[in-house]
Motif scaffolding. Structure first.
Motif, PDB file in Angstrom:
ATOM      1  N   ARG A 103       0.827  -1.199   0.000  1.00 23.77           N
ATOM      2  CA  ARG A 103       0.000   0.000   0.000  1.00 23.77           C
ATOM      3  C   ARG A 103       0.866   1.255   0.000  1.00 23.77           C
ATOM      4  NH1 ARG A 103      -4.593  -0.415   4.227  1.00 23.77           N
ATOM      5  NH2 ARG A 103      -5.368  -1.800   2.583  1.00 23.77           N
ATOM      6  N   TRP A 104       0.460   2.251  -0.812  1.00 26.63           N
ATOM      7  CA  TRP A 104       1.099   3.557  -0.893  1.00 26.63           C
ATOM      8  C   TRP A 104       2.602   3.428  -1.156  1.00 26.63           C
ATOM      9  CZ3 TRP A 104      -2.611   6.685  -1.629  1.00 26.63           C
ATOM     10  CH2 TRP A 104      -3.814   6.525  -0.952  1.00 26.63           C
ATOM     11  N   ARG A 105       2.962   2.518  -2.016  1.00 23.86           N
ATOM     12  CA  ARG A 105       4.367   2.304  -2.301  1.00 23.86           C
ATOM     13  C   ARG A 105       4.655   2.674  -3.746  1.00 23.86           C
ATOM     14  NH1 ARG A 105       8.877   0.343  -0.729  1.00 23.86           N
ATOM     15  NH2 ARG A 105      10.304  -0.646  -2.187  1.00 23.86           N
ATOM     16  N   SER A 106       5.776   3.359  -3.951  1.00 19.93           N
ATOM     17  CA  SER A 106       6.246   3.676  -5.301  1.00 19.93           C
ATOM     18  C   SER A 106       7.597   3.011  -5.494  1.00 19.93           C
ATOM     19  CB  SER A 106       6.354   5.184  -5.497  1.00 19.93           C
ATOM     20  OG  SER A 106       6.882   5.480  -6.766  1.00 19.93           O
ATOM     21  N   PHE A 107       7.715   2.195  -6.500  1.00 18.53           N
ATOM     22  CA  PHE A 107       8.968   1.493  -6.743  1.00 18.53           C
ATOM     23  C   PHE A 107      10.025   2.424  -7.353  1.00 18.53           C
ATOM     24  CE2 PHE A 107       5.825  -1.937  -6.781  1.00 18.53           C
ATOM     25  CZ  PHE A 107       6.412  -2.825  -5.897  1.00 18.53           C
ATOM     26  N   LEU A 108       9.588   3.310  -8.243  1.00 16.29           N
ATOM     27  CA  LEU A 108      10.519   4.211  -8.919  1.00 16.29           C
ATOM     28  C   LEU A 108      10.708   5.476  -8.092  1.00 16.29           C
ATOM     29  CD1 LEU A 108       9.068   3.854 -12.525  1.00 16.29           C
ATOM     30  CD2 LEU A 108      11.033   2.656 -11.551  1.00 16.29           C
ATOM     31  N   ASN A 139       6.432   2.390 -17.666  1.00  9.87           N
ATOM     32  CA  ASN A 139       6.937   2.274 -16.298  1.00  9.87           C
ATOM     33  C   ASN A 139       6.349   3.362 -15.410  1.00  9.87           C
ATOM     34  OD1 ASN A 139       8.455   0.134 -17.213  1.00  9.87           O
ATOM     35  ND2 ASN A 139      10.344   1.313 -17.393  1.00  9.87           N
ATOM     36  N   LEU A 140       6.291   4.587 -15.917  1.00 12.07           N
ATOM     37  CA  LEU A 140       5.694   5.680 -15.148  1.00 12.07           C
ATOM     38  C   LEU A 140       4.228   5.389 -14.837  1.00 12.07           C
ATOM     39  CD1 LEU A 140       7.008   9.022 -16.727  1.00 12.07           C
ATOM     40  CD2 LEU A 140       7.651   7.999 -14.545  1.00 12.07           C
ATOM     41  N   LEU A 141       3.489   4.922 -15.832  1.00 13.19           N
ATOM     42  CA  LEU A 141       2.064   4.673 -15.655  1.00 13.19           C
ATOM     43  C   LEU A 141       1.818   3.569 -14.628  1.00 13.19           C
ATOM     44  CD1 LEU A 141       0.957   4.863 -19.396  1.00 13.19           C
ATOM     45  CD2 LEU A 141       0.289   6.451 -17.595  1.00 13.19           C
ATOM     46  N   MET A 142       2.485   2.435 -14.801  1.00 13.96           N
ATOM     47  CA  MET A 142       2.255   1.333 -13.877  1.00 13.96           C
ATOM     48  C   MET A 142       2.686   1.693 -12.459  1.00 13.96           C
ATOM     49  SD  MET A 142       3.038  -2.186 -16.017  1.00 13.96           S
ATOM     50  CE  MET A 142       4.583  -1.648 -16.766  1.00 13.96           C
ATOM     51  N   ASP A 143       3.804   2.396 -12.320  1.00 11.95           N
ATOM     52  CA  ASP A 143       4.260   2.777 -10.983  1.00 11.95           C
ATOM     53  C   ASP A 143       3.261   3.700 -10.300  1.00 11.95           C
ATOM     54  OD1 ASP A 143       6.585   2.870  -8.993  1.00 11.95           O
ATOM     55  OD2 ASP A 143       6.266   5.008  -9.399  1.00 11.95           O
ATOM     56  N   LYS A 144       2.719   4.650 -11.037  1.00  6.20           N
ATOM     57  CA  LYS A 144       1.735   5.572 -10.455  1.00  6.20           C
ATOM     58  C   LYS A 144       0.458   4.841 -10.063  1.00  6.20           C
ATOM     59  CE  LYS A 144      -1.040   9.688 -11.498  1.00  6.20           C
ATOM     60  NZ  LYS A 144      -0.751  10.352 -10.215  1.00  6.20           N
ATOM     61  N   PHE A 145      -0.020   3.964 -10.930  1.00  7.83           N
ATOM     62  CA  PHE A 145      -1.245   3.233 -10.628  1.00  7.83           C
ATOM     63  C   PHE A 145      -1.056   2.292  -9.442  1.00  7.83           C
ATOM     64  CE2 PHE A 145      -2.366   3.683 -15.390  1.00  7.83           C
ATOM     65  CZ  PHE A 145      -2.890   4.936 -15.146  1.00  7.83           C
ATOM     66  N   LEU A 146       0.105   1.650  -9.370  1.00  3.28           N
ATOM     67  CA  LEU A 146       0.370   0.757  -8.240  1.00  3.28           C
ATOM     68  C   LEU A 146       0.448   1.543  -6.930  1.00  3.28           C
ATOM     69  CD1 LEU A 146       3.023  -1.616  -9.839  1.00  3.28           C
ATOM     70  CD2 LEU A 146       0.689  -2.218  -9.184  1.00  3.28           C
ATOM     71  N   LYS A 147       1.036   2.721  -6.995  1.00  6.80           N
ATOM     72  CA  LYS A 147       1.136   3.561  -5.799  1.00  6.80           C
ATOM     73  C   LYS A 147      -0.251   3.946  -5.294  1.00  6.80           C
ATOM     74  CE  LYS A 147       3.184   7.878  -4.131  1.00  6.80           C
ATOM     75  NZ  LYS A 147       3.990   9.068  -4.486  1.00  6.80           N
ATOM     76  N   GLU A 148      -1.186   4.137  -6.201  1.00  5.88           N
ATOM     77  CA  GLU A 148      -2.550   4.526  -5.829  1.00  5.88           C
ATOM     78  C   GLU A 148      -3.468   3.318  -5.638  1.00  5.88           C
ATOM     79  OE1 GLU A 148      -3.646   7.024  -9.062  1.00  5.88           O
ATOM     80  OE2 GLU A 148      -2.393   8.707  -8.401  1.00  5.88           O
TER      81      GLU A 148
END
Length: 436
Positions: free
Chosen positions: A17-22, A142-151
């Protein structure tokens, strides 16, 4: 869709939850914003430019310059003119210049919709590749998936992964690991896929019955054909084929686990039973649970054999979700810095390329205008010459007129042949008739 047991899902969601990999540096925000310092983008009047480009397409030219669209897209900083950008992008795709779309335009469109949180519109554009032609590269995905995963928007992250599967592009290590994690998070936390089916409701039928009948021209009916790739619409099949594609060149345990899940979601039951029978290595517990749930949902003909094969699988002590997350961390640690440097260089090169391309475009336009002007002058001179030397060339014109009249007369004769009243048709005889 279906879900795992509550205990397994809860631990998986809590961990991510609320995690950003990049990192923030991966977005290259400073270098991206430097484009706005260009005088070319500063002096853009969006309303005037949109009106000019739209009228140019609608009236006569039926085409929009790629550099004009790129300037318009890159000059936007808020959501005020997103509808106009949507319209111009669609019209450009319909023009003869569609193949000349600049790479920077893809980034401008994706980033402005993402920055203004217009995710629904962005996903619609990315899905309708035929009518918009926006194809994110590895960096944008990569930007899109990272943002969606963070949310915790696992659905849209999985859609991005499925789009990459359709494009058959998983060469980037970060993209591959993020796509795997996105699909795993989605199938362990399923939500509505959100695709709208073309189904007519009862209310729509009643309203249609009240209206007068109208005739509408429709396309040709073609024989049904399913290619098993671009025709995939259901979430399970898209996720399944994506997981199968990602299972190649993966860790043995992860690769086998997601291949089993992928074949089940993709409804490849014969391939699945053959793979399960020959599988010797262990798989993660989620594999068995998701596989059995899939068999119970679709109830294939070999369901009993599949259930038996699933129950015989060796189980690993770890978790598929945690191992997929670790794979993302490893790929980011190994490749992030290199990709940041590459993307910064690309953005800087575009800032040099855009003014040069605009100058080349203006030079081509000026050249075409000069050629058109020369052609018009030549035509005017020919008309004046005919007037000035008409009587000197009168006999020549008479011959031309005479030849023209002969050709017209021959055409009329071919279209209206005279009937031959002396023509006698052959005698029709019955079979076996003998001439006396």
């Amino acid at each position: 869709m279906f879900s795992l047991r509550k205990s397994m899902v809860t631990s998986a969601v809590r961990y991510g939850r609320w995690r950003s990999f990049l990192t923030d540096a991966y977005r290259c925000e400073d270098v991206w914003q430097q484009r706005l310092s260009c005088p070319l983008l500063k002096k853009v009047d969006h309303e005037t430019m949109y009106s000019k480009l739209s009228n140019l397409f609608d009236n006569h030219a039926k085409q929009i310059s790629a550099v004009d669209l790129d300037v318009f897209a890159n000059s936007l900083t808020d959501a005020t003119y997103l509808d106009e950008l949507d319209d111009l992008t669609h019209k450009f795709r319909l023009s003869s210049q569609a193949m000349t779309l600049l790479p920077s335009t893809h980034h401008a469109v994706v980033r402005i919709f993402l920055e203004t949180n217009k995710v629904e519109d962005l996903m619609r554009i990315l899905k309708d590749r035929l009518n918009y032609g926006i194809f994110p590269d590895y960096y944008l995905n990569n930007l899109l998936m990272d943002k969606f995963l963070k949310e915790n928007n696992f659905r849209d992250a999985a859609k991005i992964a499925a789009n990459q599967m359709l494009q058959e592009e998983f060469d980037n290590e970060i993209t591959k690991s993020l796509a795997l994690y996105s699909c795993v998070k989605y199938i362990t936390n399923p939500t509505d896929w959100g695709e709208v089916d073309d189904v007519v409701t009862e209310d729509q039928k009643e309203s249609d019955d009240e209206e007068e009948d109208t005739r509408v021209r429709v396309g040709f009916l073609r024989n049904p054909y399913f290619d098993g790739h671009f025709d995939l619409k259901e979430a399970d099949q898209l996720i399944g084929k994506t997981l199968v594609a990602l299972s190649k060149n993966s860790n043995v345990t992860i690769g086998n686990s997601i291949k089993v899940i992928g074949l089940a979601y993709y409804n490849q039951w014969d391939k699945l039973i053959d793979f399960l029978i020959t599988l010797d290595s262990a798989v993660f517990p989620e594999t068995v649970q998701l596989g059995l749930a899939t068999v119970d949902k679709y109830k294939p003909g070999n369901a009993e054999h599949l259930t038996t094969a699933f129950n015989k699988l060796k189980l690993d002590t770890s978790s598929l979700v945690l191992e997929a997350e670790n794979a993302v961390k490893e790929s980011v640690d190994a490749n992030e810095e290199k990709e940041i440097q590459l993307q910064q260089k690309i953005y800087k090169d575009w800032e040099t390329f855009r003014p040069e391309e605009l100058n080349r475009h203006l030079d081509r336009q000026n050249k075409m205008k000069r050629l058109q002007k020369i052609q018009q002058i030549k035509q005017d001179l020919q008309e004046k010459e005919q007037v000035l030397f008409f009587f000197d060339e009168e006999s020549k014109y008479d011959l031309i007129k005479e030849e023209k009249m002969k050709r017209m007369k021959k055409k009329v004769e071919r279209k209206n042949p005279k009937e031959d009243i002396t023509y006698i048709p052959p005698e029709i005889r019955q079979p076996g008739f003998k001439r006396e």
